[in-house]
Design a protein around this motif. Structure first.
Motif, PDB file in Angstrom:
ATOM      1  N   MET A 172       0.826  -1.207   0.000  1.00  0.00           N
ATOM      2  CA  MET A 172       0.000   0.000   0.000  1.00  0.00           C
ATOM      3  C   MET A 172       0.860   1.255   0.000  1.00  0.00           C
ATOM      4  N   HIS A 173       1.910   1.234   0.823  1.00  0.00           N
ATOM      5  CA  HIS A 173       2.768   2.414   0.927  1.00  0.00           C
ATOM      6  C   HIS A 173       3.507   2.682  -0.380  1.00  0.00           C
ATOM      7  N   ALA A 174       4.145   1.637  -0.932  1.00  0.00           N
ATOM      8  CA  ALA A 174       4.934   1.833  -2.151  1.00  0.00           C
ATOM      9  C   ALA A 174       4.042   2.217  -3.326  1.00  0.00           C
ATOM     10  N   ALA A 175       2.928   1.510  -3.493  1.00  0.00           N
ATOM     11  CA  ALA A 175       2.029   1.814  -4.609  1.00  0.00           C
ATOM     12  C   ALA A 175       1.392   3.185  -4.425  1.00  0.00           C
ATOM     13  N   GLY A 176       1.000   3.507  -3.191  1.00  0.00           N
ATOM     14  CA  GLY A 176       0.374   4.798  -2.925  1.00  0.00           C
ATOM     15  C   GLY A 176       1.339   5.950  -3.134  1.00  0.00           C
ATOM     16  N   ASP A 177       2.590   5.763  -2.733  1.00  0.00           N
ATOM     17  CA  ASP A 177       3.597   6.806  -2.902  1.00  0.00           C
ATOM     18  C   ASP A 177       3.824   7.095  -4.387  1.00  0.00           C
ATOM     19  N   TRP A 178       3.949   6.034  -5.161  1.00  0.00           N
ATOM     20  CA  TRP A 178       4.118   6.175  -6.619  1.00  0.00           C
ATOM     21  C   TRP A 178       2.893   6.829  -7.245  1.00  0.00           C
ATOM     22  N   TRP A 179       1.710   6.361  -6.851  1.00  0.00           N
ATOM     23  CA  TRP A 179       0.466   6.878  -7.427  1.00  0.00           C
ATOM     24  C   TRP A 179       0.260   8.353  -7.087  1.00  0.00           C
ATOM     25  N   LEU A 180       0.538   8.726  -5.847  1.00  0.00           N
ATOM     26  CA  LEU A 180       0.340  10.112  -5.436  1.00  0.00           C
ATOM     27  C   LEU A 180       1.258  11.052  -6.202  1.00  0.00           C
ATOM     28  N   GLY A 181       2.460  10.576  -6.530  1.00  0.00           N
ATOM     29  CA  GLY A 181       3.405  11.424  -7.252  1.00  0.00           C
ATOM     30  C   GLY A 181       3.132  11.524  -8.739  1.00  0.00           C
ATOM     31  N   GLU A 182       2.670  10.429  -9.356  1.00  0.00           N
ATOM     32  CA  GLU A 182       2.525  10.403 -10.821  1.00  0.00           C
ATOM     33  C   GLU A 182       1.085  10.421 -11.318  1.00  0.00           C
ATOM     34  N   ARG A 183       0.136   9.992 -10.494  1.00  0.00           N
ATOM     35  CA  ARG A 183      -1.280   9.890 -10.874  1.00  0.00           C
ATOM     36  C   ARG A 183      -1.450   9.194 -12.229  1.00  0.00           C
ATOM     37  N   PRO A 184      -0.937   7.974 -12.375  1.00  0.00           N
ATOM     38  CA  PRO A 184      -1.031   7.265 -13.657  1.00  0.00           C
ATOM     39  C   PRO A 184      -2.418   6.691 -13.937  1.00  0.00           C
ATOM     40  N   CYS A 185      -3.261   6.607 -12.902  1.00  0.00           N
ATOM     41  CA  CYS A 185      -4.598   6.033 -13.061  1.00  0.00           C
ATOM     42  C   CYS A 185      -5.494   6.597 -11.969  1.00  0.00           C
ATOM     43  N   SER A 186      -6.771   6.279 -12.039  1.00  0.00           N
ATOM     44  CA  SER A 186      -7.685   6.739 -11.000  1.00  0.00           C
ATOM     45  C   SER A 186      -7.454   5.946  -9.716  1.00  0.00           C
ATOM     46  N   ARG A 187      -7.940   6.486  -8.608  1.00  0.00           N
ATOM     47  CA  ARG A 187      -7.823   5.774  -7.343  1.00  0.00           C
ATOM     48  C   ARG A 187      -8.585   4.452  -7.406  1.00  0.00           C
ATOM     49  N   ALA A 188      -9.757   4.467  -8.011  1.00  0.00           N
ATOM     50  CA  ALA A 188     -10.559   3.246  -8.115  1.00  0.00           C
ATOM     51  C   ALA A 188      -9.829   2.166  -8.901  1.00  0.00           C
ATOM     52  N   ARG A 192      -8.665  -1.537  -7.389  1.00  0.00           N
ATOM     53  CA  ARG A 192      -9.031  -2.817  -8.003  1.00  0.00           C
ATOM     54  C   ARG A 192      -7.793  -3.644  -8.336  1.00  0.00           C
ATOM     55  N   SER A 193      -6.768  -2.990  -8.870  1.00  0.00           N
ATOM     56  CA  SER A 193      -5.548  -3.716  -9.251  1.00  0.00           C
ATOM     57  C   SER A 193      -4.844  -4.302  -8.033  1.00  0.00           C
ATOM     58  N   LEU A 194      -4.752  -3.531  -6.959  1.00  0.00           N
ATOM     59  CA  LEU A 194      -4.110  -4.034  -5.746  1.00  0.00           C
ATOM     60  C   LEU A 194      -4.936  -5.151  -5.115  1.00  0.00           C
ATOM     61  N   ALA A 195      -6.257  -4.997  -5.122  1.00  0.00           N
ATOM     62  CA  ALA A 195      -7.120  -6.044  -4.571  1.00  0.00           C
ATOM     63  C   ALA A 195      -6.983  -7.332  -5.373  1.00  0.00           C
ATOM     64  N   ASP A 196      -6.869  -7.216  -6.702  1.00  0.00           N
ATOM     65  CA  ASP A 196      -6.665  -8.397  -7.543  1.00  0.00           C
ATOM     66  C   ASP A 196      -5.381  -9.125  -7.138  1.00  0.00           C
ATOM     67  N   LEU A 197      -4.343  -8.360  -6.858  1.00  0.00           N
ATOM     68  CA  LEU A 197      -3.057  -8.942  -6.480  1.00  0.00           C
ATOM     69  C   LEU A 197      -3.160  -9.707  -5.167  1.00  0.00           C
TER      70      LEU A 197
END
Length: 214
Positions: A172-188, A192-197
């Motif tokens: 959660m931390h690593a993916a969230g840190d990357w996502w917050l900085g780059e916003r490559p996709c929506s939060r939803a 879903r992708s993390l839950a699938d994993l």
């Protein structure tokens, strides 16, 4: 000094500490990792030596703010895990709760997880690992306890629960840190992708008999 007087003094000290932390929060929301002790003292209407008297240094203030925000985040995560929904929905809700929290207050997140970005004079030695790693470890242990209480993981379940707890928090931390900085996709989409994993073993594990269920 009688007990009543000591209790009154402690209440007054606790109230003053809360007021100072609220002032620090306002500065952090504005300045992020650049928040300085000078700015926080000015916001609180006190001198910096008085601020030092309460917290010692920026590290002490950081630790107090980290406890305040981590407590609030953990309360929100527990609420998501206890929601009346099926397991997959609760997993997604828990991931979304974490991501929503860092998205709503990115300056606070950066102050807590990337304090070295501030580079304020006099903050030498205030390194990110020393201060942020304990927050992640605490979250990992809390999640491990939830997993152990709710899932039947068989022999060695306690150790496996800790592996899963720390692994999920790290993800959660690593993916969230990357996502917050780059916003490559929506939060939803990220949720879903993390839950699938995560879903394979989480879906297969049974509830612990007599436990609250997962």
């Amino acid at each position: 000094m009688d007990t009543t007087q000591r209790t009154d003094q402690q209440r007054s000290a606790d109230r003053r500490r809360r007021e100072l932390l609220e002032a620090a929060d306002r500065v952090v929301l504005r300045d992020g990792p650049q928040a300085s002790m000078n700015a926080i003292a000015a916001e609180a209407g006190i001198t910096k030596p008085i601020l030092y008297r309460h917290f010692g240094d920026k590290g002490g203030l950081y630790a107090a703010l980290a406890m305040r925000h981590t407590d609030a985040l953990l309360d929100s995560l527990r609420a998501a895990l206890d929601a009346p929904a099926d397991r997959r929905e609760r997993v997604e809700a828990t991931l979304d709760t974490y991501l929503a929290a860092i998205e709503a207050r990115p300056q606070v997140y950066r102050f807590l997880m990337h304090p070295a970005e501030g580079g304020q004079p006099g903050d030498a030695g205030f390194d990110v690992g020393k201060h942020s790693a304990p927050l992640l470890r605490r979250m990992g242990e809390e999640l491990a306890q939830v997993i152990e209480e709710r899932l039947d993981l068989g022999p060695g379940g306690q150790q496996l629960a800790r592996v899963w707890g720390h692994g999920i928090v790290g993800m959660m931390h690593a993916a969230g840190d990357w996502w917050l900085g780059e916003r490559p996709c929506s939060r939803a989409e990220l949720v879903r992708s993390l839950a699938d994993l995560l879903w394979g073993r989480l879906a297969a594990a049974g509830d612990r008999v007599g436990g609250p269920g997962f």
